[in-house]
Design an enzyme around this catalytic site. Structure first.
Site, PDB file in Angstrom:
ATOM      1  CE  LYS A 193      64.743  97.076  19.762  1.00 25.72           C
ATOM      2  NZ  LYS A 193      65.999  97.721  19.328  1.00 25.72           N
TER       3      LYS A 193
HETATM    4  P1  NAD Z   1      71.699  88.527  17.387  1.00 27.57           P
HETATM    5  O1  NAD Z   1      70.491  87.718  17.639  1.00 27.57           O
HETATM    6  O2  NAD Z   1      72.294  88.572  16.021  1.00 27.57           O
HETATM    7  O3  NAD Z   1      72.892  88.089  18.400  1.00 27.57           O
HETATM    8  C1  NAD Z   1      72.728  88.028  19.773  1.00 27.57           C
HETATM    9  C2  NAD Z   1      73.894  87.210  20.329  1.00 27.57           C
HETATM   10  O4  NAD Z   1      73.863  87.255  21.762  1.00 27.57           O
HETATM   11  C3  NAD Z   1      73.843  85.736  19.944  1.00 27.57           C
HETATM   12  O5  NAD Z   1      75.168  85.262  19.784  1.00 27.57           O
HETATM   13  C4  NAD Z   1      73.201  85.088  21.169  1.00 27.57           C
HETATM   14  O6  NAD Z   1      73.490  83.720  21.296  1.00 27.57           O
HETATM   15  C5  NAD Z   1      73.841  85.909  22.262  1.00 27.57           C
HETATM   16  N1  NAD Z   1      73.101  85.892  23.519  1.00 27.57           N
HETATM   17  C6  NAD Z   1      71.771  85.970  23.728  1.00 27.57           C
HETATM   18  N2  NAD Z   1      71.500  85.886  25.042  1.00 27.57           N
HETATM   19  C7  NAD Z   1      72.701  85.774  25.670  1.00 27.57           C
HETATM   20  C8  NAD Z   1      73.095  85.666  27.016  1.00 27.57           C
HETATM   21  N3  NAD Z   1      72.188  85.648  27.999  1.00 27.57           N
HETATM   22  N4  NAD Z   1      74.423  85.570  27.302  1.00 27.57           N
HETATM   23  C9  NAD Z   1      75.334  85.600  26.307  1.00 27.57           C
HETATM   24  N5  NAD Z   1      75.030  85.696  25.013  1.00 27.57           N
HETATM   25  C10 NAD Z   1      73.725  85.783  24.698  1.00 27.57           C
HETATM   26  O7  NAD Z   1      71.332  90.005  17.892  1.00 27.57           O
HETATM   27  P2  NAD Z   1      72.093  91.358  17.565  1.00 27.57           P
HETATM   28  O8  NAD Z   1      71.369  92.020  16.454  1.00 27.57           O
HETATM   29  O9  NAD Z   1      73.545  91.128  17.473  1.00 27.57           O
HETATM   30  O10 NAD Z   1      71.738  92.195  18.889  1.00 27.57           O
HETATM   31  C11 NAD Z   1      72.510  92.105  20.077  1.00 27.57           C
HETATM   32  C12 NAD Z   1      72.229  93.324  20.928  1.00 27.57           C
HETATM   33  O11 NAD Z   1      72.560  94.506  20.160  1.00 27.57           O
HETATM   34  C13 NAD Z   1      70.776  93.514  21.355  1.00 27.57           C
HETATM   35  O12 NAD Z   1      70.760  94.143  22.619  1.00 27.57           O
HETATM   36  C14 NAD Z   1      70.237  94.478  20.318  1.00 27.57           C
HETATM   37  O13 NAD Z   1      69.112  95.213  20.784  1.00 27.57           O
HETATM   38  C15 NAD Z   1      71.449  95.370  20.124  1.00 27.57           C
HETATM   39  N6  NAD Z   1      71.469  96.144  18.870  1.00 27.57           N
HETATM   40  C16 NAD Z   1      71.401  95.517  17.663  1.00 27.57           C
HETATM   41  C17 NAD Z   1      71.463  96.289  16.499  1.00 27.57           C
HETATM   42  C18 NAD Z   1      71.473  95.667  15.135  1.00 27.57           C
HETATM   43  O14 NAD Z   1      71.646  96.411  14.150  1.00 27.57           O
HETATM   44  N7  NAD Z   1      71.340  94.360  14.996  1.00 27.57           N
HETATM   45  C19 NAD Z   1      71.533  97.681  16.586  1.00 27.57           C
HETATM   46  C20 NAD Z   1      71.613  98.285  17.849  1.00 27.57           C
HETATM   47  C21 NAD Z   1      71.573  97.492  18.972  1.00 27.57           C
END
Ligand code: NAD
Length: 441
Positions: free
Chosen positions: A131
């Site tokens: 990461k």
């Molecule tokens: P992203 O940046 O596209 O979206 C994140 C969302 O969460 C946004 O809507 C943001 O405004 C919101 N957010 C951030 N802080 C917040 C809070 N304190 N309270 C409420 N909402 C909040 O990111 P993503 O890619 O969707 O990732 C989200 C989670 O999923 C992370 O934990 C990431 O590690 C995990 N994840 C992502 C992927 C991927 O393929 N993108 C894969 C596995 C895990």
């Protein structure tokens, strides 16, 4: 946060390394890394792993800390702290996302890298966990500044990334465009196009169809299988989704596509709520125009804290870590929690939810759709032969249902939580590979 206990440090080799290990711990000592360590310690007694192997798994193999100078649009220079942590390379190259966020630290990257190792092993992907990220406020940076930051970040990473060494992907606040800049920067250094250096790229440069949707769609595939086992009907479920980015936005739509009603979604500005069900197309259009849910006029507003406590059948946590904690776990009114985000449920909250009979579908299983289709993307890039969306979706469904079944079976036979079982399954895969390879030299 719980305390570390039960470390089986009983072999001479382990005892000799104890002092070093204690020092190593200090470097990434953060609540999130401790959460990952406590989970490992809780799983180890059920994993039948040799003490020396357990000790090796406690710490990342390698961590890279650096700083990224960026010329801002006003001509001034800012320097951002940046990290990449690689936890285990025993099964293959390391793999994991790049996040741009104000809370990125060495410890956060280390915890997320550890979880990536268990996740890849659980899904039987030939990868270990990594990461990385840049500590910054991505919303305050212009597209030009983000591009310059990404390109310099990638150049600094050149000594430790590669298609056979470490393959980055998108995470919070990074996306297809970020991956395209990373791929281009790496390729310019090599002198030829190297699409297999990153996953989650645009399809025009070797990205995979369905990678964009894979994590959110996978969340719903795992949730659907769990509903079948629990006797819940997803088609008539009332669902709440925290986070409306890549994972949460897609998961919400996939839920609706299966007939479920999404009554609330949120982002970092807060949430919107309508018991009759939200019109997701209209919510997406608002966010596309305003970059936030704030001010959305066709539903009532609520805070993230209120959203987590709404009565519902399925609560999808798809924002970030540390959302359900000792403080609010007692007030959660969902029948099932699905972790789309990494680490959204604290150790104490896990215990409270277990006590209250609320099952938690753990992150390393539930959000594994992203890395699984990233693996498909890498395989397609290496072979220069591309599959269609139907094939990818069906291979993903197969991988996730196989992993789900192994987790549910172990959970039942050993009386473990779903998280405990998922960790044990992943840890055993990595440990078996370490056992076979031995310790070098
Ligand atoms: P992203 O940046 O596209 O979206 C994140 C969302 O969460 C946004 O809507 C943001 O405004 C919101 N957010 C951030 N802080 C917040 C809070 N304190 N309270 C409420 N909402 C909040 O990111 P993503 O890619 O969707 O990732 C989200 C989670 O999923 C992370 O934990 C990431 O590690 C995990 N994840 C992502 C992927 C991927 O393929 N993108 C894969 C596995 C895990």
């Amino acid at each position: 946060m719980g305390t570390l206990s039960g470390s089986p440090l009983d072999s001479p080799a382990v005892a000799a390394g104890e002092a070093l290990a204690d020092q190593a711990h200090l470097e990434w000592d953060t609540p999130l890394f401790e959460q990952a360590q406590v989970q490992l310690e809780q799983a180890l007694p059920h994993a039948d792993v040799a003490p020396a192997i357990a000790e090796r798994l406690r710490y990342p193999e390698r961590a890279f800390m650096f700083s990224v100078p960026v010329e801002l649009d006003d001509g001034t220079l800012r320097v951002f702290p940046a990290y990449r942590v690689q936890h285990s390379s025993v099964l293959g190259p390391t793999k994991g996302g790049i996040r741009y966020d104000a809370e990125v630290t060495l410890g956060e990257c280390a915890a997320l890298a550890v979880w990536m190792t268990w996740k890849c092993a659980l899904l039987r992907l030939p990868y270990g966990g990594a990461k990385g990220g840049v500590r910054c406020n991505p919303r305050s940076l212009s597209p030009g500044e983000l591009q310059r930051m990404t390109r310099r970040f990638t150049s600094e990473l050149l000594p430790i990334i590669g298609p056979q060494e470490d393959i980055p992907a998108p995470d919070m606040a990074t996306n297809e465009q970020t991956m395209a800049w990373m791929m281009d920067t790496y390729s310019m250094q090599k002198g030829y196009a190297v699409p297999e250096i990153v996953t989650g790229k645009p399809i025009s440069i070797g990205g995979s169809v369905f990678r964009h949707e894979a994590t959110g769609a996978g969340v719903v595939m795992v949730t659907e299988r769990a509903c079948d086992r629990l006797g819940l009907s997803l088609a008539s479920a009332r669902c709440v989704v925290q986070g409306f980015g890549n994972v949460g936005g897609i998961a919400a739509q996939e839920l609706v596509d299966r007939g479920a009603t999404v009554v609330a979604v949120s982002d970092m500005s807060g949430g919107v709520h309508d018991e009759a069900g939200l019109d997701l197309e209209s919510v997406r259009a608002w966010v596309a125009e305003h970059r936030t849910l704030e001010g959305y006029p066709h539903a009532a507003g609520l805070s993230n804290a209120e959203l987590i406590e709404l009565p519902c059948d399925v609560l999808v946590l798809a924002a970030r870590e540390d959302q359900v904690t000792a403080e609010n776990a007692g007030r959660v009114q969902a029948r099932l929690i699905a972790e789309g985000a990494n680490g959204p449920t604290s150790i104490e909250a896990d215990a409270i939810l277990a006590e209250r009979g609320i099952p938690v579908l753990p992150d390393i299983l539930t959000n594994a759709g992203g890395v699984t289709v990233s693996y498909f993307e890498w395989v397609q890039d290496l072979g220069r032969l591309f599959w269609d969306g139907r094939e990818i979706r069906s291979r993903l469904a197969e991988k996730l249902s196989d992993a789900s079944d192994r987790v549910w079976e172990l959970s039942q036979t050993r009386g473990l939580s779903l998280r405990g079982a998922a960790l044990v399954v992943g840890i055993r895969e990595v440990a078996a590979a370490m056992e076979a390879r031995g310790t070098y030299p």
